[in-house]
Design an enzyme around this catalytic site. Structure first.
Site, short mmCIF file in Angstrom:
data_model
loop_
_atom_site.label_atom_id
_atom_site.label_comp_id
_atom_site.label_asym_id
_atom_site.label_seq_id
_atom_site.Cartn_x
_atom_site.Cartn_y
_atom_site.Cartn_z
N ARG A 193 27.11 13.55 57.42
CA ARG A 193 26.99 13.88 56.02
C ARG A 193 25.49 13.49 55.39
NH1 ARG A 193 30.96 9.89 53.29
NH2 ARG A 193 30.06 8.60 55.05
N ASN A 250 33.93 13.71 54.08
CA ASN A 250 34.58 13.31 55.36
C ASN A 250 36.12 13.70 54.89
OD1 ASN A 250 32.81 12.49 57.09
ND2 ASN A 250 32.98 10.26 56.83
#
Length: 91
Positions: free
Chosen positions: A20, A38
């Protein structure tokens, strides 16, 4: 410049490896907007918009990261969000 928005799901070793943060850094560097987060099933979901070539560069950057191992990618086109101004991480 041809602007698109894609929802992209990444499968593989994509959680717990800085995915990320890498995605956010590269997206901001490329001038893309959207978000990344996620998912409960171990995948990472991203919505990203901008120039199609820049989105491809973002994906290539993620694929070449030494910690991230992408096994499969699923993409869908979505409607543009003209109000979006940055790329964020969703928690």
């Amino acid at each position: 410049m041809w602007k698109i928005r894609q929802r992209i799901r990444f499968y593989g070793q994509v959680q717990g490896v800085g995915f990320r943060y890498t995605a956010q850094y590269e997206a901001q560097r490329l001038g893309l907007t959207g978000w990344v987060g996620n998912e409960w099933d171990g995948t990472v979901l991203m919505e990203v918009q901008g120039d199609e070539q820049d989105i491809l560069h973002l994906i290539q950057s993620l694929e070449s990261d030494r910690f991230i191992e992408i096994d499969r990618i699923e993409k869908q086109l979505y409607a543009l969000d003209e109000r979006e101004t940055n790329f964020t991480i969703r928690y």
